[in-house]
Design a protein around this motif. Structure first.
Motif, PDB file in Angstrom:
ATOM      1  N   GLY A  66      46.092 -92.671  -1.705  1.00 18.98           N
ATOM      2  CA  GLY A  66      46.361 -91.445  -1.669  1.00 18.98           C
ATOM      3  C   GLY A  66      46.912 -90.340  -2.232  1.00 18.98           C
ATOM      4  N   LEU A  67      47.221 -90.891  -3.589  1.00 22.71           N
ATOM      5  CA  LEU A  67      47.336 -90.514  -4.445  1.00 22.71           C
ATOM      6  C   LEU A  67      46.605 -89.142  -5.034  1.00 22.71           C
ATOM      7  CD1 LEU A  67      49.235 -92.774  -6.868  1.00 22.71           C
ATOM      8  CD2 LEU A  67      50.614 -91.434  -5.376  1.00 22.71           C
ATOM      9  N   SER A  68      47.397 -88.042  -5.676  1.00 26.82           N
ATOM     10  CA  SER A  68      46.865 -86.636  -5.866  1.00 26.82           C
ATOM     11  C   SER A  68      45.896 -87.607  -7.533  1.00 26.82           C
ATOM     12  CB  SER A  68      47.247 -85.886  -6.180  1.00 26.82           C
ATOM     13  OG  SER A  68      48.102 -85.658  -6.908  1.00 26.82           O
ATOM     14  N   TYR A  69      45.378 -86.760  -8.110  1.00 29.87           N
ATOM     15  CA  TYR A  69      44.547 -86.761  -8.871  1.00 29.87           C
ATOM     16  C   TYR A  69      45.380 -86.737 -10.653  1.00 29.87           C
ATOM     17  CZ  TYR A  69      40.071 -87.326  -6.920  1.00 29.87           C
ATOM     18  OH  TYR A  69      38.298 -87.191  -6.565  1.00 29.87           O
ATOM     19  N   GLU A  70      46.248 -86.011 -10.542  1.00 32.37           N
ATOM     20  CA  GLU A  70      47.931 -85.558 -11.455  1.00 32.37           C
ATOM     21  C   GLU A  70      48.435 -86.429 -11.211  1.00 32.37           C
ATOM     22  OE1 GLU A  70      45.291 -81.899 -10.310  1.00 32.37           O
ATOM     23  OE2 GLU A  70      45.971 -83.326  -8.407  1.00 32.37           O
ATOM     24  N   GLU A  71      48.817 -87.039 -10.026  1.00 28.28           N
ATOM     25  CA  GLU A  71      49.858 -88.164 -10.442  1.00 28.28           C
ATOM     26  C   GLU A  71      48.922 -89.451 -10.774  1.00 28.28           C
ATOM     27  OE1 GLU A  71      52.271 -87.712  -5.669  1.00 28.28           O
ATOM     28  OE2 GLU A  71      50.293 -88.059  -5.810  1.00 28.28           O
ATOM     29  N   ILE A  72      47.477 -89.823 -10.505  1.00 29.43           N
ATOM     30  CA  ILE A  72      46.902 -90.528 -11.206  1.00 29.43           C
ATOM     31  C   ILE A  72      47.291 -90.391 -12.771  1.00 29.43           C
ATOM     32  CG2 ILE A  72      44.866 -92.395 -11.550  1.00 29.43           C
ATOM     33  CD1 ILE A  72      44.268 -90.965  -8.065  1.00 29.43           C
ATOM     34  N   ALA A  73      46.913 -89.143 -13.315  1.00 31.45           N
ATOM     35  CA  ALA A  73      46.471 -89.418 -14.629  1.00 31.45           C
ATOM     36  C   ALA A  73      48.000 -89.660 -15.416  1.00 31.45           C
ATOM     37  CB  ALA A  73      46.186 -87.606 -14.718  1.00 31.45           C
ATOM     38  N   LEU A 118      45.955 -91.044 -18.021  1.00 30.23           N
ATOM     39  CA  LEU A 118      45.160 -90.488 -18.922  1.00 30.23           C
ATOM     40  C   LEU A 118      44.561 -89.711 -18.917  1.00 30.23           C
ATOM     41  CD1 LEU A 118      42.670 -93.267 -17.491  1.00 30.23           C
ATOM     42  CD2 LEU A 118      43.182 -93.146 -19.766  1.00 30.23           C
ATOM     43  N   THR A 119      43.686 -88.617 -19.640  1.00 34.20           N
ATOM     44  CA  THR A 119      43.516 -86.950 -18.849  1.00 34.20           C
ATOM     45  C   THR A 119      42.713 -86.738 -18.000  1.00 34.20           C
ATOM     46  OG1 THR A 119      40.930 -87.557 -19.804  1.00 34.20           O
ATOM     47  CG2 THR A 119      43.107 -86.769 -21.154  1.00 34.20           C
ATOM     48  N   LEU A 120      43.323 -85.512 -17.175  1.00 41.13           N
ATOM     49  CA  LEU A 120      42.722 -85.745 -15.557  1.00 41.13           C
ATOM     50  C   LEU A 120      41.069 -86.023 -15.530  1.00 41.13           C
ATOM     51  CD1 LEU A 120      43.835 -84.692 -13.055  1.00 41.13           C
ATOM     52  CD2 LEU A 120      42.965 -82.296 -13.531  1.00 41.13           C
ATOM     53  N   THR A 169      39.638 -87.924 -17.388  1.00 41.55           N
ATOM     54  CA  THR A 169      38.603 -89.541 -17.340  1.00 41.55           C
ATOM     55  C   THR A 169      39.386 -90.150 -15.618  1.00 41.55           C
ATOM     56  OG1 THR A 169      39.648 -89.329 -19.884  1.00 41.55           O
ATOM     57  CG2 THR A 169      39.809 -91.700 -18.801  1.00 41.55           C
ATOM     58  N   VAL A 170      40.199 -89.690 -15.355  1.00 39.78           N
ATOM     59  CA  VAL A 170      40.476 -89.269 -14.385  1.00 39.78           C
ATOM     60  C   VAL A 170      39.661 -89.794 -12.995  1.00 39.78           C
ATOM     61  CG1 VAL A 170      41.798 -89.619 -12.197  1.00 39.78           C
ATOM     62  CG2 VAL A 170      43.282 -89.996 -14.924  1.00 39.78           C
ATOM     63  N   LYS A 171      38.869 -88.920 -13.025  1.00 40.20           N
ATOM     64  CA  LYS A 171      38.307 -88.072 -11.992  1.00 40.20           C
ATOM     65  C   LYS A 171      36.697 -88.777 -12.408  1.00 40.20           C
ATOM     66  CE  LYS A 171      39.815 -83.524 -11.546  1.00 40.20           C
ATOM     67  NZ  LYS A 171      39.640 -81.631 -11.308  1.00 40.20           N
ATOM     68  N   SER A 172      36.597 -89.304 -13.516  1.00 35.82           N
ATOM     69  CA  SER A 172      35.354 -89.728 -13.637  1.00 35.82           C
ATOM     70  C   SER A 172      35.357 -91.882 -13.539  1.00 35.82           C
ATOM     71  CB  SER A 172      34.869 -89.637 -15.476  1.00 35.82           C
ATOM     72  OG  SER A 172      33.815 -90.739 -15.969  1.00 35.82           O
ATOM     73  N   ARG A 173      36.315 -91.411 -13.967  1.00 39.05           N
ATOM     74  CA  ARG A 173      36.446 -93.347 -13.542  1.00 39.05           C
ATOM     75  C   ARG A 173      36.511 -93.444 -12.087  1.00 39.05           C
ATOM     76  NH1 ARG A 173      41.402 -96.249 -17.079  1.00 39.05           N
ATOM     77  NH2 ARG A 173      40.035 -95.851 -18.838  1.00 39.05           N
ATOM     78  N   ILE A 174      37.003 -92.119 -11.414  1.00 41.15           N
ATOM     79  CA  ILE A 174      37.048 -92.539  -9.589  1.00 41.15           C
ATOM     80  C   ILE A 174      35.399 -92.156  -8.790  1.00 41.15           C
ATOM     81  CG2 ILE A 174      38.125 -91.650  -7.333  1.00 41.15           C
ATOM     82  CD1 ILE A 174      40.383 -91.154  -9.613  1.00 41.15           C
ATOM     83  N   SER A 175      34.922 -91.191 -10.343  1.00 41.93           N
ATOM     84  CA  SER A 175      33.622 -91.062  -9.287  1.00 41.93           C
ATOM     85  C   SER A 175      32.578 -92.135  -9.923  1.00 41.93           C
ATOM     86  CB  SER A 175      32.840 -89.773 -10.362  1.00 41.93           C
ATOM     87  OG  SER A 175      31.547 -89.291  -9.689  1.00 41.93           O
ATOM     88  N   ARG A 176      32.842 -92.936 -10.797  1.00 46.42           N
ATOM     89  CA  ARG A 176      31.887 -93.655 -10.917  1.00 46.42           C
ATOM     90  C   ARG A 176      32.121 -94.870 -10.385  1.00 46.42           C
ATOM     91  NH1 ARG A 176      31.956 -93.934 -18.015  1.00 46.42           N
ATOM     92  NH2 ARG A 176      30.723 -91.826 -17.772  1.00 46.42           N
ATOM     93  N   GLY A 177      33.442 -95.108  -9.752  1.00 44.59           N
ATOM     94  CA  GLY A 177      33.866 -96.748  -9.559  1.00 44.59           C
ATOM     95  C   GLY A 177      33.977 -96.376  -7.600  1.00 44.59           C
TER      96      GLY A 177
END
Length: 207
Positions: free
Chosen positions: A154-161, A166-168, A170-178
């Motif tokens: 349940g972490l935010s995109y910013e926390e994961i970045a 990683l850039t925000l 890249t994180v969003k892209s990886r999560i979407s593809r995953g």
């Protein structure tokens, strides 16, 4: 634990105070274990990873940048350690649906068990969880850790970045593809199950 307490413990740990370091670890050991368990899918592996993470943290506490939260740092060490181990094991990774998996912070679908749910509903929920856990094995380590941090922890995109450095985007892209790959894999698993059931019924009908 408040931020001020954490800051004090980190400063003491950097000065060689073992008790302070142990207190920091006690506050974060469940986080580390659960991420490792989701990544490695085996309790003994998760325990081994946890010990390695704490050893790395102990050896490198002097390099910890106090502008960041200790939890961010320990998440980063855990993620990197799991990814490194998964790369070593590529092609040898096994999955056990019988493995006891802790789920205290929610599942991939944010499902909350209803105390009044029927046995059928409880069984369906467990089947869905098993599907998701099995489907996770189709993801690359990089996509898997991003999805776990977002959809399970349940972490935010910013926390994961910040954790994965990683850039925000890249994180969003990886999560979407995953997530998309997870959906495809779950559909494939369901189709395999349906094919098995049809085949079994066909054999029984010919007997």
């Amino acid at each position: 634990m408040t931020d001020q307490n954490e800051v004090r413990l980190v400063k003491r740990a950097k000065q060689g105070d073992m008790h302070a370091f142990e207190e920091l670890i006690l506050q974060h050991e469940k986080i580390v274990y659960n991420v490792a368990l989701r990544m490695m899918n085996h309790s003994e592996d998760a325990k081994d990873i946890s010990q390695e993470v704490f050893l790395k943290a102990y050896r490198n506490i002097g390099n910890f940048d106090e502008r960041s939260q200790f939890s961010t740092w320990i998440y980063r060490i855990t993620a990197n350690t799991c990814i490194d181990e998964m790369r070593k094991r590529k092609g040898r990774q096994s999955f056990s649906l019988e493995e006891e998996l802790e789920n205290e912070e929610g599942s991939m679908q944010r499902q909350v068990a209803d105390a009044g749910e029927t046995p059928e509903e409880s069984m369906l929920r467990e089947e869905q969880k098993s599907e998701i856990l099995q489907a996770l094995e189709s993801l690359s380590p990089e996509h898997k850790v991003a999805v776990i941090l977002r959809d399970i922890k349940g972490l935010s995109y910013e926390e994961i970045a910040e954790i994965l450095e990683l850039t925000l985007g890249t994180v969003k892209s990886r999560i979407s593809r995953g997530r998309n790959q997870l959906k495809q894999e779950i559909l494939k698993l369901r189709e395999q199950d349906a094919h098995f059931i049809r085949h079994k019924r066909g054999k029984e009908g010919r007997q």
